[in-house]
Design a protein around this motif. Structure first.
Motif, PDB file in Angstrom:
ATOM      1  N   THR A  11       0.797  -1.234   0.000  1.00  0.00           N
ATOM      2  CA  THR A  11       0.000   0.000   0.000  1.00  0.00           C
ATOM      3  C   THR A  11       0.830   1.284   0.000  1.00  0.00           C
ATOM      4  OG1 THR A  11      -1.832  -1.114   1.067  1.00  0.00           O
ATOM      5  CG2 THR A  11      -1.829   1.275   1.207  1.00  0.00           C
ATOM      6  N   GLY A  12       1.856   1.368   0.858  1.00  0.00           N
ATOM      7  CA  GLY A  12       2.666   2.593   0.936  1.00  0.00           C
ATOM      8  C   GLY A  12       3.316   2.908  -0.406  1.00  0.00           C
ATOM      9  N   ASP A  13       3.957   1.892  -1.007  1.00  0.00           N
ATOM     10  CA  ASP A  13       4.639   2.081  -2.301  1.00  0.00           C
ATOM     11  C   ASP A  13       3.653   2.484  -3.390  1.00  0.00           C
ATOM     12  OD1 ASP A  13       6.984   1.329  -1.175  1.00  0.00           O
ATOM     13  OD2 ASP A  13       6.989  -0.709  -1.991  1.00  0.00           O
ATOM     14  N   ILE A  14       2.477   1.848  -3.351  1.00  0.00           N
ATOM     15  CA  ILE A  14       1.483   2.087  -4.412  1.00  0.00           C
ATOM     16  C   ILE A  14       0.922   3.510  -4.319  1.00  0.00           C
ATOM     17  CG2 ILE A  14      -0.837   1.416  -5.172  1.00  0.00           C
ATOM     18  CD1 ILE A  14       1.343  -0.572  -5.860  1.00  0.00           C
ATOM     19  N   LYS A  15       0.618   3.932  -3.104  1.00  0.00           N
ATOM     20  CA  LYS A  15       0.070   5.285  -2.939  1.00  0.00           C
ATOM     21  C   LYS A  15       1.096   6.309  -3.432  1.00  0.00           C
ATOM     22  CE  LYS A  15      -2.044   8.327   0.294  1.00  0.00           C
ATOM     23  NZ  LYS A  15      -2.221   8.739   1.674  1.00  0.00           N
ATOM     24  N   GLN A  16       2.351   6.072  -3.080  1.00  0.00           N
ATOM     25  CA  GLN A  16       3.437   6.955  -3.513  1.00  0.00           C
ATOM     26  C   GLN A  16       3.560   6.962  -5.049  1.00  0.00           C
ATOM     27  OE1 GLN A  16       5.166   9.195  -2.023  1.00  0.00           O
ATOM     28  NE2 GLN A  16       6.319   9.588  -3.927  1.00  0.00           N
ATOM     29  N   ALA A  55       2.884  -4.146 -11.645  1.00  0.00           N
ATOM     30  CA  ALA A  55       3.929  -4.487 -12.618  1.00  0.00           C
ATOM     31  C   ALA A  55       5.260  -4.347 -11.901  1.00  0.00           C
ATOM     32  CB  ALA A  55       3.857  -3.522 -13.802  1.00  0.00           C
ATOM     33  N   ILE A  56       6.093  -5.394 -12.008  1.00  0.00           N
ATOM     34  CA  ILE A  56       7.364  -5.402 -11.280  1.00  0.00           C
ATOM     35  C   ILE A  56       8.527  -5.542 -12.262  1.00  0.00           C
ATOM     36  CG2 ILE A  56       8.728  -6.685  -9.553  1.00  0.00           C
ATOM     37  CD1 ILE A  56       6.087  -7.403  -8.253  1.00  0.00           C
ATOM     38  N   ASP A  57       9.515  -4.682 -12.082  1.00  0.00           N
ATOM     39  CA  ASP A  57      10.734  -4.769 -12.894  1.00  0.00           C
ATOM     40  C   ASP A  57      11.920  -4.674 -11.943  1.00  0.00           C
ATOM     41  OD1 ASP A  57      11.953  -4.811 -15.583  1.00  0.00           O
ATOM     42  OD2 ASP A  57      12.745  -2.860 -14.967  1.00  0.00           O
ATOM     43  N   ASN A  58      12.847  -5.604 -12.029  1.00  0.00           N
ATOM     44  CA  ASN A  58      13.998  -5.628 -11.106  1.00  0.00           C
ATOM     45  C   ASN A  58      13.561  -5.505  -9.642  1.00  0.00           C
ATOM     46  OD1 ASN A  58      16.071  -5.978 -12.947  1.00  0.00           O
ATOM     47  ND2 ASN A  58      16.100  -3.784 -13.457  1.00  0.00           N
ATOM     48  N   ASP A  59      12.559  -6.289  -9.263  1.00  0.00           N
ATOM     49  CA  ASP A  59      12.059  -6.327  -7.871  1.00  0.00           C
ATOM     50  C   ASP A  59      11.431  -5.019  -7.401  1.00  0.00           C
ATOM     51  OD1 ASP A  59      12.798  -8.950  -7.514  1.00  0.00           O
ATOM     52  OD2 ASP A  59      14.827  -8.412  -6.850  1.00  0.00           O
ATOM     53  N   LYS A  60      11.138  -4.127  -8.317  1.00  0.00           N
ATOM     54  CA  LYS A  60      10.569  -2.827  -7.933  1.00  0.00           C
ATOM     55  C   LYS A  60       9.195  -2.671  -8.602  1.00  0.00           C
ATOM     56  CE  LYS A  60      12.403   1.417  -8.897  1.00  0.00           C
ATOM     57  NZ  LYS A  60      11.639   2.250  -9.422  1.00  0.00           N
ATOM     58  N   ILE A  61       8.226  -2.128  -7.844  1.00  0.00           N
ATOM     59  CA  ILE A  61       6.905  -1.885  -8.439  1.00  0.00           C
ATOM     60  C   ILE A  61       7.001  -0.659  -9.360  1.00  0.00           C
ATOM     61  CG2 ILE A  61       4.530  -1.161  -7.949  1.00  0.00           C
ATOM     62  CD1 ILE A  61       4.693  -2.858  -5.395  1.00  0.00           C
ATOM     63  N   ILE A  62       6.686  -0.872 -10.644  1.00  0.00           N
ATOM     64  CA  ILE A  62       6.786   0.248 -11.606  1.00  0.00           C
ATOM     65  C   ILE A  62       5.419   0.598 -12.204  1.00  0.00           C
ATOM     66  CG2 ILE A  62       9.223  -0.135 -12.150  1.00  0.00           C
ATOM     67  CD1 ILE A  62       7.005  -1.164 -14.863  1.00  0.00           C
ATOM     68  N   GLY A  63       4.382  -0.133 -11.782  1.00  0.00           N
ATOM     69  CA  GLY A  63       3.053   0.175 -12.300  1.00  0.00           C
ATOM     70  C   GLY A  63       1.999  -0.516 -11.475  1.00  0.00           C
ATOM     71  N   CYS A  64       0.777  -0.021 -11.589  1.00  0.00           N
ATOM     72  CA  CYS A  64      -0.321  -0.617 -10.811  1.00  0.00           C
ATOM     73  C   CYS A  64      -1.657  -0.245 -11.441  1.00  0.00           C
ATOM     74  CB  CYS A  64      -0.257  -0.069  -9.383  1.00  0.00           C
ATOM     75  SG  CYS A  64      -1.513  -0.754  -8.274  1.00  0.00           S
ATOM     76  N   LEU A  65      -2.630  -1.128 -11.283  1.00  0.00           N
ATOM     77  CA  LEU A  65      -3.998  -0.769 -11.652  1.00  0.00           C
ATOM     78  C   LEU A  65      -4.976  -1.473 -10.733  1.00  0.00           C
ATOM     79  CD1 LEU A  65      -5.060  -3.460 -13.165  1.00  0.00           C
ATOM     80  CD2 LEU A  65      -4.270  -2.380 -15.211  1.00  0.00           C
TER      81      LEU A  65
END
Ligand code: COA
Length: 178
Positions: A11-16, A55-65
């Protein structure tokens, strides 16, 4: 890039992510508004009315829906895709279309019939959405930009007109969002 289901620990990462992407594309106040919308979606929506994918690239969230339920009297399974964001530096590389296509395949497996969205037809038409009028399906509130009302059947059928007005989940229950 891989696609995973959204987890509440994200949640924190996504809101950001949503706040910064929409601040970049539409300014600070829109960034704050969409960050708050995402907070409301994940905190107020019943589990069975919500699907989220990252969406994850190199262990990092780079997108969401997110997809939240639209309830029609006919009882068909319908969801609204909104909002969606791809990290600014990753935009225009096909990740957005890949994320939507993977998410729609998952929803289809789970028996969802119809998916709506409210956005730019130029982008969403690349992933199967078509403009519809409110003669085909009404929105939960008056649309300020009716040309952005889009839908697709995951059963590959024409969309039969739905006469009643659907209701949305609580996070979208605000006329200003429409
Ligand atoms: C809109 C968004 C999700 C698209 O994801 P993306 O990974 O950048 O898009 P893709 O690379 O998969 O697709 C690019 C195609 O869509 C089009 N496109 C991308 N963003 C667009 C936008 N905001 N409006 C219209 N068309 C857009 C491009 O013209 C491109 O078409 P082309 O390949 O024919 O040139 C992303 O750009 C984003 O997060 N934008 C800011 C937030 C936003 O507008 N969210 C959607 C509204 S909820």
């Amino acid at each position: 890039m891989k696609v995973d289901s959204y987890l509440s620990s994200n949640t924190g990462d996504i809101k950001q992510l949503f706040t910064s992407v929409f601040t970049d594309s539409e300014g600070t106040s829109e960034g704050v508004l969409i960050g708050q919308l995402v907070h409301d979606i994940v905190t107020l929506t019943h589990k069975e009315d919500l699907h989220g994918y990252v969406a994850i690239d190199n262990d990092k969230i780079i997108g969401c829906l997110f997809f939240t339920r639209l309830s029609f009297q006919q009882g068909l399974s319908a969801f609204l895709l909104s909002p969606m964001a791809i990290q600014t530096s990753y935009q225009g590389k096909g990740f957005g279309q890949q994320l939507i296509n993977t998410a729609l395949e998952e929803l289809k497996k789970q028996g969802v019939h119809l998916v709506f969205t409210y956005g730019d037809p130029a982008f969403y038409s690349k992933v199967g959405f078509r403009q519809i009028t409110e003669k085909t399906a009404k929105a939960p509130f008056t649309l300020s930009q009716p040309e952005g009302w889009l839908a697709q059947s995951l059963l590959g059928e024409d969309i039969k007109p739905l006469p009643d007005q659907p209701y949305c989940v609580e996070a979208f229950n605000k006329p200003d969002l429409w």
